[in-house]
Design an enzyme around this catalytic site. Sequence first.
Site, short mmCIF file in Angstrom:
data_model
loop_
_atom_site.label_atom_id
_atom_site.label_comp_id
_atom_site.label_asym_id
_atom_site.label_seq_id
_atom_site.Cartn_x
_atom_site.Cartn_y
_atom_site.Cartn_z
N LYS A 1 3.51 1.13 -4.07
CA LYS A 1 2.92 0.40 -5.20
C LYS A 1 3.72 0.53 -6.51
O LYS A 1 3.68 -0.37 -7.34
CB LYS A 1 1.48 0.86 -5.44
CG LYS A 1 0.52 0.40 -4.34
CD LYS A 1 -0.92 0.78 -4.66
CE LYS A 1 -1.84 0.41 -3.52
NZ LYS A 1 -3.26 0.64 -3.82
N ASN B 1 -0.16 -3.96 -6.30
CA ASN B 1 -0.65 -3.96 -4.92
C ASN B 1 -0.61 -5.35 -4.30
O ASN B 1 -1.00 -5.53 -3.15
CB ASN B 1 -2.08 -3.39 -4.82
CG ASN B 1 -3.11 -4.41 -5.25
OD1 ASN B 1 -2.86 -5.24 -6.11
ND2 ASN B 1 -4.28 -4.34 -4.64
N ALA C 1 -8.78 10.36 -10.85
CA ALA C 1 -7.77 9.82 -11.77
C ALA C 1 -6.53 9.34 -11.01
O ALA C 1 -5.44 9.28 -11.56
CB ALA C 1 -7.39 10.88 -12.81
N GLY C 2 -6.71 9.02 -9.72
CA GLY C 2 -5.58 8.55 -8.92
C GLY C 2 -5.36 7.05 -9.09
O GLY C 2 -5.80 6.46 -10.08
N GLY C 3 -4.69 6.45 -8.11
CA GLY C 3 -4.32 5.03 -8.20
C GLY C 3 -5.53 4.12 -8.37
O GLY C 3 -5.52 3.20 -9.20
N ALA C 4 -6.59 4.38 -7.58
CA ALA C 4 -7.76 3.51 -7.64
C ALA C 4 -8.45 3.66 -9.01
O ALA C 4 -8.84 2.66 -9.63
CB ALA C 4 -8.74 3.86 -6.52
N ASP D 1 -6.68 -4.41 -7.27
CA ASP D 1 -7.66 -3.37 -6.94
C ASP D 1 -8.78 -3.30 -7.98
O ASP D 1 -9.96 -3.32 -7.65
CB ASP D 1 -6.99 -1.99 -6.89
CG ASP D 1 -6.33 -1.72 -5.54
OD1 ASP D 1 -6.70 -2.38 -4.55
OD2 ASP D 1 -5.44 -0.85 -5.49
N THR E 1 0.85 -1.17 0.00
CA THR E 1 0.00 0.00 0.00
C THR E 1 0.90 1.23 0.00
O THR E 1 2.12 1.13 -0.15
CB THR E 1 -1.01 -0.08 1.18
OG1 THR E 1 -1.92 1.01 1.05
CG2 THR E 1 -0.35 -0.04 2.54
P1 NDP Z 1 -5.04 9.13 -4.98
O1 NDP Z 1 -4.50 10.09 -3.99
O2 NDP Z 1 -4.12 8.44 -5.93
O3 NDP Z 1 -6.18 9.88 -5.88
C1 NDP Z 1 -7.19 10.65 -5.30
C2 NDP Z 1 -8.15 11.14 -6.36
O4 NDP Z 1 -9.21 11.85 -5.71
C3 NDP Z 1 -7.54 12.12 -7.35
O5 NDP Z 1 -8.15 11.97 -8.61
C4 NDP Z 1 -7.94 13.47 -6.74
O6 NDP Z 1 -8.01 14.51 -7.69
C5 NDP Z 1 -9.33 13.16 -6.25
N1 NDP Z 1 -9.79 14.05 -5.19
C6 NDP Z 1 -9.44 14.05 -3.88
N2 NDP Z 1 -10.09 15.01 -3.21
C7 NDP Z 1 -10.88 15.64 -4.12
C8 NDP Z 1 -11.80 16.72 -4.06
N3 NDP Z 1 -12.05 17.35 -2.90
N4 NDP Z 1 -12.45 17.12 -5.19
C9 NDP Z 1 -12.22 16.47 -6.37
N5 NDP Z 1 -11.35 15.44 -6.48
C10 NDP Z 1 -10.69 15.03 -5.39
O7 NDP Z 1 -5.87 8.08 -4.13
P2 NDP Z 1 -6.29 6.58 -4.53
O8 NDP Z 1 -6.78 6.58 -5.93
O9 NDP Z 1 -5.23 5.62 -4.15
O10 NDP Z 1 -7.51 6.33 -3.54
C11 NDP Z 1 -8.75 7.03 -3.69
C12 NDP Z 1 -9.75 6.45 -2.71
O11 NDP Z 1 -10.01 5.09 -3.04
C13 NDP Z 1 -9.25 6.44 -1.26
O12 NDP Z 1 -10.30 6.87 -0.43
C14 NDP Z 1 -8.95 4.98 -0.99
O13 NDP Z 1 -9.18 4.64 0.35
C15 NDP Z 1 -9.96 4.29 -1.89
N6 NDP Z 1 -9.55 2.94 -2.30
C16 NDP Z 1 -10.44 1.93 -2.04
C17 NDP Z 1 -10.14 0.65 -2.42
C18 NDP Z 1 -11.12 -0.42 -2.09
O14 NDP Z 1 -10.77 -1.60 -2.25
N7 NDP Z 1 -12.33 -0.10 -1.68
C19 NDP Z 1 -8.88 0.30 -3.10
C20 NDP Z 1 -8.02 1.44 -3.35
C21 NDP Z 1 -8.38 2.70 -2.95
P3 NDP Z 1 -6.69 15.37 -8.09
O15 NDP Z 1 -5.93 14.54 -9.07
O16 NDP Z 1 -7.27 16.60 -8.69
O17 NDP Z 1 -5.93 15.62 -6.81
#
Ligand code: NDP
Length: 288
Positions: free
Chosen positions: A72, A93, A132-135, A108, A68
């Site tokens: 990753k 992962n 558009a993050g990791g998930a 994931d 985690t």
């Molecule tokens: P990242 O930090 O890689 O990405 C976060 C994303 O959320 C980005 O696209 C970011 O946008 C966006 N974001 C965050 N805050 C805001 C906001 N206030 N307004 C608009 N966009 C926002 O995180 P991950 O992708 O790794 O994780 C995202 C979520 O998924 C987490 O809560 C994590 O716990 C959950 N998760 C759940 C899993 C499951 O099995 N259920 C597995 C993996 C993750 P920007 O690029 O503009 O910053």
Amino acid sequence: MAELNFKQELTSVFGHPVAENPTQAMIEAAYQHHGLNWRYLTIEVLPEDLGDAVRGMRAMNFRGGNLTIPHKVAVIPLLDRLSEAAELMGAVNCIVRQGDELVGENTDGKGFVQSLRELCEPAGKKVVMLGAGGAARAMSVELALADVEEITIVNRTAQRGESLVELLNTKVREKKTVQARFALWEGDYKIPEGTDVLINATSIGLYPDVNARVPIDASTINPKMIVADVISNPPETRLIKQARELGCNVLDGLGMLVNQGVIGFQLWTGVDPDPAVMRQALEDVFSS
Ligand code: NDP
């Protein structure tokens, strides 16, 4: 007298910080339920120690493990091989020992697609992905590999969203016919007509900010849509509650977490675990 065996098979999660990661409770409940003398250890590993930690896994014959934040991507050069999906995503992962090799997987997105298949066949569907993050990256690649027709990536930071769209329209398009496009997230996003699946892949709504609102125009949610949220704590997010009230089929983040755990468990042990036991273990953790 039965032959004595005090050696347990080892699996783990490496992260930093890692103490609040609940995976151990879920996986060990399933090891016990299936009578496996295996352990799943939650291990704090600093970024500068990841190489030693992975060499330690090899030396101590770990059967596999999870990675985690923040490991990753950094783990990739330390492994022998990657699966097709992990290669495309550029993130791992899950590590699986195969003979003497440590193979990098990404479960994931597979966990999500497995949850989705319980409600519909992904092939030919139109998907809107918020984030558009990791998930989001993991889910988009797996959805494309599962033959969805169109993915709209909606993100407030253009560069991150555009780079995911580029990945889908180039490397992934070499294998599948997916069409990806980017929409900049400004104000309340209007979900395009014809959308089949809406996914919140942002961290908006994650505990303790449980009242945070995902900025979408709620009047554009159609009851025929499937609405999914990656947030697993709490499982009933504001978005999930709202979509349920509007009559949509919903998928919560706990289902995704359980399903990625099921896939890891199968890869490590060769046993199909009972997802209900794993979900119950997580619900117990989140309600305590
Ligand atoms: P990242 O930090 O890689 O990405 C976060 C994303 O959320 C980005 O696209 C970011 O946008 C966006 N974001 C965050 N805050 C805001 C906001 N206030 N307004 C608009 N966009 C926002 O995180 P991950 O992708 O790794 O994780 C995202 C979520 O998924 C987490 O809560 C994590 O716990 C959950 N998760 C759940 C899993 C499951 O099995 N259920 C597995 C993996 C993750 P920007 O690029 O503009 O910053």
